[in-house]
Design a protein around this motif. Structure first.
Motif, PDB file in Angstrom:
ATOM      1  N   UNK A 250    -111.229   3.536  22.553  1.00  0.00           N
ATOM      2  CA  UNK A 250    -111.349   4.980  22.778  1.00  0.00           C
ATOM      3  C   UNK A 250    -112.800   5.367  23.064  1.00  0.00           C
ATOM      4  N   UNK A 251    -113.738   4.792  22.339  1.00  0.00           N
ATOM      5  CA  UNK A 251    -115.168   5.064  22.561  1.00  0.00           C
ATOM      6  C   UNK A 251    -115.595   4.597  23.955  1.00  0.00           C
ATOM      7  N   UNK A 252    -115.155   3.407  24.342  1.00  0.00           N
ATOM      8  CA  UNK A 252    -115.506   2.873  25.665  1.00  0.00           C
ATOM      9  C   UNK A 252    -114.917   3.737  26.774  1.00  0.00           C
ATOM     10  N   UNK A 253    -113.698   4.224  26.562  1.00  0.00           N
ATOM     11  CA  UNK A 253    -113.050   5.076  27.565  1.00  0.00           C
ATOM     12  C   UNK A 253    -113.811   6.388  27.725  1.00  0.00           C
ATOM     13  N   UNK A 254    -114.237   6.955  26.628  1.00  0.00           N
ATOM     14  CA  UNK A 254    -114.995   8.207  26.687  1.00  0.00           C
ATOM     15  C   UNK A 254    -116.288   8.008  27.469  1.00  0.00           C
ATOM     16  N   UNK A 255    -116.977   6.910  27.215  1.00  0.00           N
ATOM     17  CA  UNK A 255    -118.225   6.632  27.919  1.00  0.00           C
ATOM     18  C   UNK A 255    -117.972   6.387  29.406  1.00  0.00           C
ATOM     19  N   UNK A 256    -116.906   5.663  29.744  1.00  0.00           N
ATOM     20  CA  UNK A 256    -116.568   5.401  31.152  1.00  0.00           C
ATOM     21  C   UNK A 256    -116.226   6.704  31.870  1.00  0.00           C
ATOM     22  N   UNK A 257    -115.495   7.567  31.190  1.00  0.00           N
ATOM     23  CA  UNK A 257    -115.128   8.869  31.769  1.00  0.00           C
ATOM     24  C   UNK A 257    -116.380   9.702  32.049  1.00  0.00           C
ATOM     25  N   UNK A 258    -117.299   9.737  31.097  1.00  0.00           N
ATOM     26  CA  UNK A 258    -118.539  10.505  31.270  1.00  0.00           C
ATOM     27  C   UNK A 258    -119.363   9.998  32.443  1.00  0.00           C
ATOM     28  N   UNK A 259    -119.342   8.679  32.663  1.00  0.00           N
ATOM     29  CA  UNK A 259    -120.089   8.081  33.775  1.00  0.00           C
ATOM     30  C   UNK A 259    -119.320   8.138  35.088  1.00  0.00           C
ATOM     31  N   UNK A 260    -118.064   8.599  35.037  1.00  0.00           N
ATOM     32  CA  UNK A 260    -117.177   8.589  36.212  1.00  0.00           C
ATOM     33  C   UNK A 260    -117.056   7.178  36.778  1.00  0.00           C
ATOM     34  N   UNK A 261    -116.919   6.216  35.885  1.00  0.00           N
ATOM     35  CA  UNK A 261    -116.832   4.812  36.288  1.00  0.00           C
ATOM     36  C   UNK A 261    -115.439   4.478  36.838  1.00  0.00           C
ATOM     37  N   UNK A 262    -115.420   3.646  37.839  1.00  0.00           N
ATOM     38  CA  UNK A 262    -114.180   3.094  38.359  1.00  0.00           C
ATOM     39  C   UNK A 262    -113.139   4.135  38.742  1.00  0.00           C
ATOM     40  N   UNK A 263    -111.955   4.000  38.136  1.00  0.00           N
ATOM     41  CA  UNK A 263    -110.848   4.883  38.499  1.00  0.00           C
ATOM     42  C   UNK A 263    -111.104   6.332  38.116  1.00  0.00           C
ATOM     43  N   UNK A 264    -112.032   6.582  37.208  1.00  0.00           N
ATOM     44  CA  UNK A 264    -112.333   7.959  36.816  1.00  0.00           C
ATOM     45  C   UNK A 264    -112.946   8.745  37.965  1.00  0.00           C
TER      46      UNK A 264
ATOM     47  N   UNK B   9    -113.744  -4.530  28.000  1.00  0.00           N
ATOM     48  CA  UNK B   9    -114.557  -4.579  29.217  1.00  0.00           C
ATOM     49  C   UNK B   9    -113.847  -3.821  30.340  1.00  0.00           C
ATOM     50  N   UNK B  10    -112.526  -3.973  30.434  1.00  0.00           N
ATOM     51  CA  UNK B  10    -111.770  -3.261  31.463  1.00  0.00           C
ATOM     52  C   UNK B  10    -111.847  -1.750  31.262  1.00  0.00           C
ATOM     53  N   UNK B  11    -111.709  -1.296  30.020  1.00  0.00           N
ATOM     54  CA  UNK B  11    -111.796   0.141  29.719  1.00  0.00           C
ATOM     55  C   UNK B  11    -113.215   0.646  29.951  1.00  0.00           C
ATOM     56  N   UNK B  12    -114.203  -0.091  29.491  1.00  0.00           N
ATOM     57  CA  UNK B  12    -115.606   0.333  29.582  1.00  0.00           C
ATOM     58  C   UNK B  12    -116.081   0.489  31.018  1.00  0.00           C
ATOM     59  N   UNK B  13    -115.453  -0.231  31.937  1.00  0.00           N
ATOM     60  CA  UNK B  13    -115.842  -0.151  33.341  1.00  0.00           C
ATOM     61  C   UNK B  13    -114.940   0.773  34.149  1.00  0.00           C
ATOM     62  N   UNK B  14    -114.031   1.486  33.476  1.00  0.00           N
ATOM     63  CA  UNK B  14    -113.146   2.405  34.173  1.00  0.00           C
ATOM     64  C   UNK B  14    -112.134   1.701  35.061  1.00  0.00           C
ATOM     65  N   UNK B  15    -111.814   0.477  34.744  1.00  0.00           N
ATOM     66  CA  UNK B  15    -110.872  -0.300  35.547  1.00  0.00           C
ATOM     67  C   UNK B  15    -109.440  -0.006  35.113  1.00  0.00           C
ATOM     68  N   UNK B  16    -109.267   0.349  33.857  1.00  0.00           N
ATOM     69  CA  UNK B  16    -107.969   0.753  33.299  1.00  0.00           C
ATOM     70  C   UNK B  16    -108.204   1.961  32.406  1.00  0.00           C
ATOM     71  N   UNK B  17    -107.122   2.628  32.044  1.00  0.00           N
ATOM     72  CA  UNK B  17    -107.197   3.754  31.108  1.00  0.00           C
ATOM     73  C   UNK B  17    -106.850   3.253  29.702  1.00  0.00           C
ATOM     74  N   UNK B  18    -107.346   3.937  28.689  1.00  0.00           N
ATOM     75  CA  UNK B  18    -106.942   3.570  27.327  1.00  0.00           C
ATOM     76  C   UNK B  18    -105.501   4.017  27.093  1.00  0.00           C
TER      77      UNK B  18
END
Length: 184
Positions: free
Chosen positions: A166-180, A143-152
């Motif tokens: 890794x999949x959740x991180x990629x999706x969070x990055x694409x959405x520019x979520x949180x820290x991204x 949940x933390x990775x998926x919301x861009x709250x932490x990095x993988x």
């Protein structure tokens, strides 16, 4: 007139939720994470009591009995596997406070969390390494990775859930979520 008091209560609840999201935006982001694609905690998961959230990736727990995952009793520190939260207080990295607050919201003091270890049980500092589920069944690491709250953070050989993270991180990055989006 009998239905109107309930209408006022419903409007108050909506206003409270909107106010909570305005005061602390991560509350709605963390709670909005889709849980359907996340694994439930394994049958071998061990319940631990949350004592304190140290950062966005480290938690102090109380272990009241030995189990299949953690053999120590008393106070233990668990570093969440597969994630890397921004650091503080020494360096005050971007999103450090937000990541700690999000983890604390998912694992409030006194709550029960479920922990599973992997191949390597502890790091060089003696912290236990674990995947953590909240008492509500949320896979906290993901949940933390998926919301861009932490990095993988790949922690070989501890990779049981790496494909999910890794999949959740990629999706969070694409959405520019949180820290991204917040951190360059």
């Amino acid at each position: 007139m009998t239905g109107r008091p309930w209408l006022g209560l419903a409007a108050g609840a909506v206003a409270f939720a909107a106010g909570l999201a305005a005061v602390w935006p991560l509350a709605s982001a963390v709670l909005a994470a889709p849980a359907s694609s996340r694994p439930a905690w394994p049958a071998t998961a061990q319940p631990l009591v949350v004592q304190e959230v140290l950062s966005g990736d480290s938690v102090v727990f109380t272990s009241t009995r030995t189990g299949p995952q953690v053999s120590d009793l008393g106070t233990i520190t668990v570093r969440l596997i597969g994630i890397d939260a921004p650091n503080f207080p020494t360096s005050r990295e971007c999103y450090a406070e937000e990541s700690q607050a999000a983890l604390a919201a998912m694992l409030p003091e006194g709550s029960i969390a479920w922990v599973v270890t992997d191949e390597v049980l502890q790091d060089e500092g003696g912290r236990w390494l674990g995947y953590v589920w909240s008492g509500e069944g949320d896979f906290v690491n993901d949940v933390l990775v998926a919301n861009g709250i932490v990095r993988p953070y790949e922690m070989a050989p501890n990779e049981a859930f790496w494909p999910i993270l890794a999949q959740s991180a990629e999706e969070a990055f694409r959405r520019s979520a949180g820290l991204w989006s917040a951190c360059s």
